[in-house]
Write an enzyme that holds these catalytic residues in place. Structure first.
Site, PDB file in Angstrom:
ATOM      1  N   HIS A 145       0.832  -1.210   0.000  1.00  0.00           N
ATOM      2  CA  HIS A 145       0.000   0.000   0.000  1.00  0.00           C
ATOM      3  C   HIS A 145       0.870   1.265   0.000  1.00  0.00           C
ATOM      4  O   HIS A 145       0.721   2.145  -0.859  1.00  0.00           O
ATOM      5  CB  HIS A 145      -0.915  -0.011   1.233  1.00  0.00           C
ATOM      6  CG  HIS A 145      -1.808   1.188   1.361  1.00  0.00           C
ATOM      7  ND1 HIS A 145      -3.116   1.190   0.970  1.00  0.00           N
ATOM      8  CD2 HIS A 145      -1.560   2.448   1.820  1.00  0.00           C
ATOM      9  CE1 HIS A 145      -3.648   2.386   1.192  1.00  0.00           C
ATOM     10  NE2 HIS A 145      -2.711   3.173   1.707  1.00  0.00           N
ATOM     11  N   GLU A 146       1.784   1.338   0.949  1.00  0.00           N
ATOM     12  CA  GLU A 146       2.607   2.556   1.065  1.00  0.00           C
ATOM     13  C   GLU A 146       3.533   2.713  -0.144  1.00  0.00           C
ATOM     14  O   GLU A 146       3.862   3.828  -0.537  1.00  0.00           O
ATOM     15  CB  GLU A 146       3.401   2.557   2.381  1.00  0.00           C
ATOM     16  CG  GLU A 146       2.554   2.465   3.660  1.00  0.00           C
ATOM     17  CD  GLU A 146       1.436   3.505   3.773  1.00  0.00           C
ATOM     18  OE1 GLU A 146       1.526   4.572   3.119  1.00  0.00           O
ATOM     19  OE2 GLU A 146       0.457   3.236   4.503  1.00  0.00           O
ATOM     20  N   HIS A 198       1.824   4.705  -2.723  1.00  0.00           N
ATOM     21  CA  HIS A 198       1.986   6.153  -2.500  1.00  0.00           C
ATOM     22  C   HIS A 198       3.386   6.599  -2.935  1.00  0.00           C
ATOM     23  O   HIS A 198       3.556   7.654  -3.543  1.00  0.00           O
ATOM     24  CB  HIS A 198       1.816   6.479  -1.010  1.00  0.00           C
ATOM     25  CG  HIS A 198       0.398   6.439  -0.521  1.00  0.00           C
ATOM     26  ND1 HIS A 198      -0.592   7.238  -1.059  1.00  0.00           N
ATOM     27  CD2 HIS A 198      -0.202   5.719   0.475  1.00  0.00           C
ATOM     28  CE1 HIS A 198      -1.743   7.002  -0.397  1.00  0.00           C
ATOM     29  NE2 HIS A 198      -1.527   6.085   0.520  1.00  0.00           N
ATOM     30  N   GLU A 255      -4.585   8.178  -2.864  1.00  0.00           N
ATOM     31  CA  GLU A 255      -5.066   6.924  -2.309  1.00  0.00           C
ATOM     32  C   GLU A 255      -5.363   5.909  -3.422  1.00  0.00           C
ATOM     33  O   GLU A 255      -5.215   4.709  -3.225  1.00  0.00           O
ATOM     34  CB  GLU A 255      -6.311   7.197  -1.450  1.00  0.00           C
ATOM     35  CG  GLU A 255      -6.677   6.120  -0.466  1.00  0.00           C
ATOM     36  CD  GLU A 255      -5.612   5.791   0.582  1.00  0.00           C
ATOM     37  OE1 GLU A 255      -4.678   6.592   0.785  1.00  0.00           O
ATOM     38  OE2 GLU A 255      -5.725   4.714   1.184  1.00  0.00           O
TER      39      GLU A 255
HETATM   40 ZN    ZN Z   1      -2.996   5.332   1.916  1.00  0.00          ZN
END
Ligand code: ZN
Length: 506
Positions: free
Chosen positions: A266-267, A270, A296
């Protein structure tokens, strides 16, 4: 000030603010990952001073003058795409900051600074009434903010615009209600399935050092540039861009290996965004994601469409098995994949599965709208919270600590922020639809563990632009249409009908 002087002054201020922002991000990173506990209060006040300085420059007469000269009708036409986008962003922040009376803003800063510890105590002792008066004042100030900012239809629009420029209640209501109905219908079929995934795989106490080794093994495969980024540890995983060549992410290591691995994926989503922004935008207002929701979308795309897919694990699962021989040797890829995608309505948003997550967001959206409109007050919240939980998720929290008190966001004074998470999911599915058309071998690439062409596509279509386009412009540019909930619904139907071996909706 003539045009040339104004432009050069503007660029000077822009760069200075960008430098300050980098320093603030670095200190924030340090406070959350390594600073000794006793050192935190002093650095928090140092950050307060620097943030005030940023605010002062952003709202200064000098900035005002520059913006006035540079955005005059006669000058506007001359600017290239980037300069005009930078001016648009600066003007937005300048005007927003100017609209809030100083006295109200100071009260808000003090109130929210104290609110966080009051909230923490109320949550710890499950005592909502301790928090209620503070929350009530936060709601009232936010109502006043909406009057200061101004809006056309719904007061909540003024707050939404802070996080997702251009999005309003009028846009979100139909998107969310479509998503809600279809999610509940799918959830019902999932719950009736007779062929559920195994639930015993992830409760085996996975060694933390080995988890860490596997996460480092994963990073380059995901396209994360370790020479321009760092992986650290923190209680709540996050990503932060210090600069375009210094992008930092964290994860946490608990017994369940899913948590560290999916957080890293997830990170990294980003981080790829930040590492992929055109270096020419360094030091400008455009060195950032297009919006909270678009940012996001990049993390959710990598976590869900890639990191929870069978194809992705086809290439990586043997490595994970080798790392955790004792735990996973006897677990098939199919069982692992299905377990990674278990759907189960639960109380806590941050631990929710991919499908029911949006229902948690919708509850907060409905409540925030009603609070800002003045229809409900802090004293009404616990009861309405619980009834919405029953309506949306079919579960009711036994305590307020696990209910209305679970998230910290309202203590920060942040209203209008939660919807960005679901917008991120909606954008990610629309992007997923387009990428499969434009890279027909998408799933083969995942199976081969070759994510580079996928990262390059995202960079080309999204990352390089930073904040050049507004979120609405960007999604139309990528997909040729406005944001549409059907793509996420279709993705859920296809995925979960396979995971749960049920009939997809007609
Ligand atoms: Zn996030």
């Amino acid at each position: 000030m003539n045009k040339e002087q104004a432009l050069s002054k503007f660029k000077e201020l822009e760069e200075k603010l960008s430098h300050y922002r980098s320093i603030l991000a670095l200190v924030q990173w340090d406070m959350e990952t390594g600073a000794p506990k006793q050192g935190v209060p002093y650095m928090a006040s140092a950050m307060g001073s620097l943030s005030t300085e940023v605010f002062r420059i952003m709202t200064s007469e000098e900035m005002g003058e520059c913006l006035q000269v540079l955005t005059e009708e006669t000058n506007k036409a001359e600017w290239d795409l980037r300069t005009s986008a930078s001016l648009r962003e600066a003007k937005r922040s300048y005007e927003q900051s100017k609209k809030i009376p100083e006295k109200l803003y100071s009260e808000f800063v003090v109130l929210t600074a104290n609110a966080q510890s009051i909230w923490a105590e109320a949550k710890k002792t499950d005592n909502y009434s301790l928090y209620e008066p503070t929350l009530q004042r936060i709601i009232e100030i936010n109502r006043e903010f909406t009057q200061c900012y101004g809006y056309h239809e719904h007061p909540y629009d003024a707050l939404l615009d802070l996080y997702e420029p251009g999005y309003t209640v009028g846009v979100l209501d139909p998107l969310f209600s479509n998503l809600k109905d279809r999610t509940l219908s799918l959830l019902k079929r999932i719950q009736a399935s007779l062929n559920k995934p195994r639930e015993d795989i992830f409760g085996q106490g996975f060694d933390k050092q080995k988890q860490k080794e596997f996460c480092y093994h994963l990073l380059p495969k995901l396209g994360f540039n370790l020479e321009a980024g760092v992986l650290g540890e923190s209680a709540h995983p996050f990503a932060t861009g210090i600069s375009l060549r210094d992008v930092r992410i964290t994860t946490r290591y608990i017994d369940d290996v899913r948590s560290s691995v999916l957080s890293v994926i997830h990170e990294t989503g980003h981080a790829l965004y930040e590492q992929g922004i055109d270096p020419e935008l360094e030091g400008t207002f455009l060195r950032d994601g297009a919006s909270m929701g678009i940012h996001e979308s990049q993390s959710r795309f990598l976590e869900n469409m890639v990191g929870r897919s069978r194809e992705f694990w086809t290439s990586l699962y043997p490595d994970l098995q080798k790392t955790f021989l004792g735990e996973l040797q006897q677990v098939s890829l199919e069982d692992f994949y299905r377990s990674l995608n278990i759907v189960e309505p639960s109380l806590i948003r941050t631990e929710a599965d991919e499908l029911t997550y949006n229902l948690h967001i919708m509850i907060r959206y409905e409540l925030e709208k009603a609070m800002i409109q003045g229809d409900i007050n802090a004293k009404d919240l616990p009861e309405i919270w619980n009834s919405k939980m029953r309506e949306y998720l079919g579960v009711v929290p036994p305590t307020n600590a696990e209910g209305v008190l679970q998230d910290i966001h309202w203590s920060f004074g942040e209203f209008g922020y939660f919807p960005s998470y679901t917008l991120g999911n909606l954008y990610s599915a629309q992007i997923y639809h387009v990428i499969q058309q434009q890279i027909p071998e998408f799933h083969q690439l995942l199976t081969q563990g070759n994510l580079l062409p996928i990262r390059e596509w995202l960079r080309e279509q999204i990352h390089q632009y930073g904040k050049t386009y507004t979120p609405g412009e960007l999604i139309e540019k990528i997909s040729g249409e406005k944001l549409n909930a059907d793509y996420l619904i279709q993705y859920f139907e296809e995925k979960f009908s396979k995971v749960y071996q049920i009939e997809p909706a007609k």
